[in-house]
Structure formats: structure tokens, C-alpha cells
Scaffold this active site. Sequence first.
Site: not given
Length: 313
Positions: A173-174
Site C-alpha cells: 500500500d504505497e
Amino acid sequence: MFTLVRSRARTAALALSAVAALAFGTTATAGAAAAPAPAPAPAPAPAKQGPTSVAYVEVNNNSMLNVGKYSLANGGDNVFDVAVIFAANINYDTGKKEAYLHFNENVQRVLDNADTQIRPLQEKGIKVVLSVLGNHQGAGFANFPSQQAASGFAKQMSDTVTKYGLDGIDFDDEYAEYGNNGTGQPNASSFVHLVTALRANMPDKIISLYNIGPAASRLSYGGVDVSSKFDYAWNPYYGSWQVPGIALPKSKLSPAAVEIGGTSQSTVADLARRTVSEGYGVYLTYNLDGSDRSADVSAFTRELYGSDAVYKP
């Protein structure tokens, strides 16, 4: 100072690749029926004892086959147990106002050539999983507006695993940039619904967590905690020791994270030694390229497995 796992320059290249791929129509189709890929020949059970070794490969620049080129000098077993294709993207369709799974041309090439890029690893007993990463468009794992939307994206991922004969999905989750394109901010239910649906779709496949971003801190909602649905979780910062904050046994965690060729061999060895001494079961590496990295790899295999690593082109 810790080095964030993904470079901004590399991410910009991913974004440009994604735009090009969209232009040539290489996006995944949501909800498309997926014909199962041929199963690889069963591999013999690995004989080596010690932590699970994981290798992320930047397929924009390097071949997945590099993962299979390293073995232990003592016994000949594979150095790496899990190979991660980095990375597919979670993109956002502004017309439909929904997230969709996207492959840039380099990821698509690996998938389309699974027989030569993925099966050889699986035939050696190496699991191959697909990492999914944000792409600056506002769509992320933590902002699905409903359970239905989360389940729809989970189906796209599990269909991809089935279609290309993969061994699982990795969440990273970047770079979602929540809020772009009118998308919502992270909410409490999104990732729980997503992981729950994905695990239901693929009960026997790997689901791993790159322990970063809003999703990683939103693992519980409505009395449901999805921590136990992950097979692995790992520290996302190279050259450091950080135990992932998730309720998994030590055997499924990698507090160590190293960049091959980027983290000093002394640090690589120290982190491997600590992994063994503190009883953790996973050792994470990133950015395996096509060079002979046997010296860098041996720095951790000596500590994890009591053997040097051998490189065979």
C-alpha cells in the site's frame, strides 16, 4: 537513516509505463472469466532447514529467472523460496469510478510468458506471487467505498492468480495518493473486506503483506480481524530491523529487510544472524538483478543455512 523500499524515480517509471500500457489496451478486465493455467510439475520437498527467503524482482529491469540461479553450496537446495513479481498496479477508472487491476507492459510480458518466466521457478519449488502497488491515481486497498467494491477487486486478483498459474498475491500500500481523482480517504472497513474476499477466493494460495501504508494499520473491523488470513508479513525498510505489527507467529514474519547490492554485506549478515537467534521464520530481500550477487547472497545464507550461495547463470 532507513531507505524507503521504493525509489521515487522507479515509481515515476512505473507510472509512465502504466500510461503507455493503457494506451495499448493492456489493462486487466474486471470480472473476466479466467481459464486456469497448466499446473507446474510438482517439485520435490526442499531439504534445507531455516527461514523462508523472499526475493522481490523489479521486472521493469530484471528477469524473474534470476531467482532460480542461486543454490546452496552445501546440498544444492534453492536459496530463495518465494519470488515476488514487482509490480502490478491498482488503478482508477474515472469514468466508472472504480478501481481495476493493471499491468504495465513489463509485468504483462512476464505473465504472458509464464511458461518460460514463471514455470521454471515453480518447477524448482519456488513460489511465485504477484505484488500489487498503488499508482498515484487515488485507488488503494484502504478506500473501497463498499464491501461489493472490495470483493470485485479481490476477484480481479484471484482471477489473475488462476489465469496465470501464480501462487498468490502480495499487498503493497504505497503511492495510492488517496483522494486523487475524487477518491475517498482510507476507511476502516475497506482492507478487511478486501482480504476476507481474497482469502475466500483462494484459500490455498499465499497472501502476503508489505507492512506499510494505511491498509497495514486497518486489519480489524466489525469484529473481524484479518491478521490470520496472511501467510507472511515483512518489514518494508531496507537495512533495518522492524517487527511487523500484525498478530502472526514469528514463523511468518520478517523483521529484517535488505536490498541486495544496496545493503552492506555486514548489515545483511547481522540481520540474518538476528533472524535466527530471535526465532523469526522469514528473511526479505529486494531488487535481485542479473549480476552475479553470490557474495551478497552468501552474506545471509551463511547465517540462515550454514552455507555459501552458488550462482549459476
